[in-house]
Design a protein around this motif. Structure first.
Motif, PDB file in Angstrom:
ATOM      1  N   SER A 112      23.264  82.788 -76.733  1.00 33.07           N
ATOM      2  CA  SER A 112      22.594  82.489 -75.461  1.00 33.07           C
ATOM      3  C   SER A 112      23.567  81.875 -74.460  1.00 33.07           C
ATOM      4  CB  SER A 112      21.413  81.537 -75.702  1.00 33.07           C
ATOM      5  OG  SER A 112      20.425  82.137 -76.519  1.00 33.07           O
ATOM      6  N   ASN A 117      25.842  84.607 -73.136  1.00 33.99           N
ATOM      7  CA  ASN A 117      25.114  85.407 -72.148  1.00 33.99           C
ATOM      8  C   ASN A 117      25.039  84.692 -70.800  1.00 33.99           C
ATOM      9  OD1 ASN A 117      24.606  87.530 -73.872  1.00 33.99           O
ATOM     10  ND2 ASN A 117      22.498  86.940 -74.316  1.00 33.99           N
ATOM     11  N   ALA A 118      24.722  83.396 -70.859  1.00 40.33           N
ATOM     12  CA  ALA A 118      24.572  82.617 -69.628  1.00 40.33           C
ATOM     13  C   ALA A 118      25.891  82.533 -68.863  1.00 40.33           C
ATOM     14  CB  ALA A 118      24.055  81.222 -69.957  1.00 40.33           C
ATOM     15  N   TYR A 150      26.110  75.085 -61.072  1.00 46.38           N
ATOM     16  CA  TYR A 150      25.116  75.384 -62.107  1.00 46.38           C
ATOM     17  C   TYR A 150      25.199  74.357 -63.238  1.00 46.38           C
ATOM     18  CZ  TYR A 150      24.156  80.061 -60.210  1.00 46.38           C
ATOM     19  OH  TYR A 150      23.774  81.101 -59.413  1.00 46.38           O
ATOM     20  N   LEU A 186      24.486  74.036 -67.295  1.00 48.23           N
ATOM     21  CA  LEU A 186      24.181  74.665 -68.581  1.00 48.23           C
ATOM     22  C   LEU A 186      23.699  73.558 -69.503  1.00 48.23           C
ATOM     23  CD1 LEU A 186      27.428  76.693 -68.477  1.00 48.23           C
ATOM     24  CD2 LEU A 186      25.236  77.805 -68.799  1.00 48.23           C
ATOM     25  N   ILE A 246      20.282  76.355 -66.376  1.00 44.00           N
ATOM     26  CA  ILE A 246      19.985  77.297 -67.456  1.00 44.00           C
ATOM     27  C   ILE A 246      19.725  76.458 -68.697  1.00 44.00           C
ATOM     28  CG2 ILE A 246      20.800  79.262 -68.802  1.00 44.00           C
ATOM     29  CD1 ILE A 246      22.871  79.726 -66.510  1.00 44.00           C
ATOM     30  N   ILE A 263      19.164  76.023 -72.536  1.00 47.99           N
ATOM     31  CA  ILE A 263      19.550  76.729 -73.763  1.00 47.99           C
ATOM     32  C   ILE A 263      18.959  75.990 -74.954  1.00 47.99           C
ATOM     33  CG2 ILE A 263      21.492  77.437 -75.210  1.00 47.99           C
ATOM     34  CD1 ILE A 263      22.997  77.122 -72.242  1.00 47.99           C
ATOM     35  N   VAL A 266      17.268  81.357 -73.774  1.00 54.12           N
ATOM     36  CA  VAL A 266      17.520  80.690 -72.503  1.00 54.12           C
ATOM     37  C   VAL A 266      16.276  80.781 -71.644  1.00 54.12           C
ATOM     38  CG1 VAL A 266      19.998  81.178 -72.519  1.00 54.12           C
ATOM     39  CG2 VAL A 266      18.458  82.737 -71.334  1.00 54.12           C
ATOM     40  N   ALA A 280      15.820  80.615 -67.517  1.00 59.73           N
ATOM     41  CA  ALA A 280      16.679  80.653 -66.342  1.00 59.73           C
ATOM     42  C   ALA A 280      15.946  81.329 -65.186  1.00 59.73           C
ATOM     43  CB  ALA A 280      17.953  81.433 -66.675  1.00 59.73           C
ATOM     44  N   ALA A 314      18.137  85.834 -65.555  1.00 62.08           N
ATOM     45  CA  ALA A 314      17.624  86.267 -66.856  1.00 62.08           C
ATOM     46  C   ALA A 314      17.684  87.789 -66.985  1.00 62.08           C
ATOM     47  CB  ALA A 314      16.194  85.766 -67.056  1.00 62.08           C
ATOM     48  N   MET A 370      21.197  88.804 -67.870  1.00 64.35           N
ATOM     49  CA  MET A 370      21.469  88.533 -69.282  1.00 64.35           C
ATOM     50  C   MET A 370      20.816  89.571 -70.173  1.00 64.35           C
ATOM     51  SD  MET A 370      21.122  84.401 -69.664  1.00 64.35           S
ATOM     52  CE  MET A 370      20.986  83.478 -68.146  1.00 64.35           C
TER      53      MET A 370
END
Length: 396
Positions: free
Chosen positions: A104, A107-108, A200, A202, A232, A234, A251, A253, A258, A261
């Motif tokens: 995840s 991907n993010a 951003y 995470l 985002i 996770i 995730v 988002a 999304a 991803m």
């Protein structure tokens, strides 16, 4: 054209944690009793009701492809969980289910980074953060967080690390490897900083259920719509539900992100394991005290480990408020001799300890902080007592 291998992958470092674990496992295979504090997973079995759900999924023939980003029913269960536990409103279009939280995160990062973008990473860091950033064409920007501040960012830290290339910041609360848990006030300040600087967030919340001393986990995304829009979230099933091998992460988002991803995952891996998804639906929608029992056991073990570590000569640790790790400060032993061997690094310390006392710990160098070792209390009280007694023998 030459048969040259990938320049990108040549920059990726092997996991030091896996190297120590492999050596400890090899010793066990030879019949040697090893006292291991290396584990990054609960030592409990997956609760029986989740096991049963997996078996029933197999027997019902639910073993075929699912939508690439996860089953609709699992996404709905995740949305309900996020609302109930974290006060977060998300729709199914905001959720992407992947092959574990590490997947995840990748991907993010892949969805938000362009070559040269910087991601702020606290040091000590979880071993995969900087490597995942590099794999996504980003640049990890390390920020040293102070033990005296319980390994937490300060706004001064963040201001000093900020550049025109800063794209994102990692928050991991509760934290691996330090056990740090951020307070409401601290998260609010970081969230406001991120909004102000258009960065951003995470937010890795995989250990959210494992908090102690009456602490409450707070998702930074719950602290306002502006913060949420840049966050985002996770999470996954591995730690709280003792489902590490089932490989389900997710995730939450913004919908556009999304979707990116989901598209990426559809080509890279397709769907996560169907059986694990069906079992995860049951895990998330069943009221149970199993999770709280595991949490209480970890809290008791933490208290024991912290007490014993702080009684060791010239070693100390802060009391972690979450996860199941202790970062022990061994700086007083760097440069000294133990068993006739000069200890130049945390790797020297961990290797010599494993060789002479059959005790496995993870060197702090794996987390970017060479003055420490990480010990996991995802093991029995008996192993904690005996293993730390052997560390005492080693130091003497």
């Amino acid at each position: 054209m030459t048969l040259e291998l990938s320049k990108k992958l040549s920059t990726i470092s092997p996991s030091v944690t896996l190297a120590i674990t492999a050596k400890a496992n090899a010793m066990k295979a030879e019949g040697i009793e090893v006292f291991s504090f290396a584990a990054g997973e609960p030592d409990f079995d997956t609760p029986k009701f989740i096991q049963k759900a997996g078996i029933e999924a197999i027997e019902a023939g639910r073993t075929r492809y699912t939508p690439a980003s996860g089953l609709k029913d699992l996404k709905a269960a995740i949305c309900s969980k996020l609302k109930q536990d974290n006060g977060l409103e998300y729709d199914i279009e905001n959720i992407v289910v992947s092959n574990g939280a590490k997947h995840s995160i990748f991907n993010a990062l892949s969805a938000i980074l362009n070559p040269g973008d910087e991601v702020i990473v606290p040091r000590p860091y979880w071993v995969s953060y900087p490597e995942l950033v590099k794999l996504a064409d980003g640049v990890p920007k390390m920020v040293d967080v102070d033990e005296e501040n319980h390994f937490k960012y300060t706004i001064e830290n963040l201001d000093a690390a900020l550049t025109k290339n800063t794209k994102a910041i990692f928050i991991n609360s509760p934290n691996n490897p330090t056990g740090t848990v951020y307070s409401l006030e601290e998260l609010k300040a970081i969230g406001e900083w991120a909004v102000k600087n258009e960065v951003y967030i995470l937010s890795d919340e995989i250990y959210e259920k494992l908090v102690y001393d009456g602490m409450k986990h707070i998702s930074i995304a719950s602290l306002g719509e502006e913060i949420k829009a840049q966050t985002i979230v996770i999470n996954g099933m591995s730690k709280a539900y003792a489902m590490t091998g089932w490989r389900i992460g997710y995730v939450a988002a913004p919908a556009k992100m999304a979707k990116m991803m989901s598209n990426f995952q559809s080509h890279a891996t397709s769907n996560p394991c169907s059986i694990s998804q069906y079992a995860s639906i049951v895990a998330l929608t069943t009221e149970t005290d199993e999770i709280e029992k595991m949490r209480c056991a970890f809290e008791k073990r933490r208290d024991l480990m912290v007490e014993l570590i702080n009684a060791l000569p010239n070693i100390s640790c802060k009391k972690p408020l979450g996860a199941f790790y202790v970062m022990a400060n061994i700086s007083n032993w760097i440069g000294k001799e133990i068993n006739g061997k000069k200890i130049e690094s945390s790797l020297d310390f961990a290797s010599e300890l494993l060789e002479t006392e059959n005790v496995a710990v993870i060197p702090g160098a794996a987390f970017g902080s060479d003055d420490y070792i990480r010990l996991s209390y995802a093991t029995s009280e008996e192993i904690i007592k005996n293993g730390i007694s052997k560390i005492e023998n080693f130091l003497k």
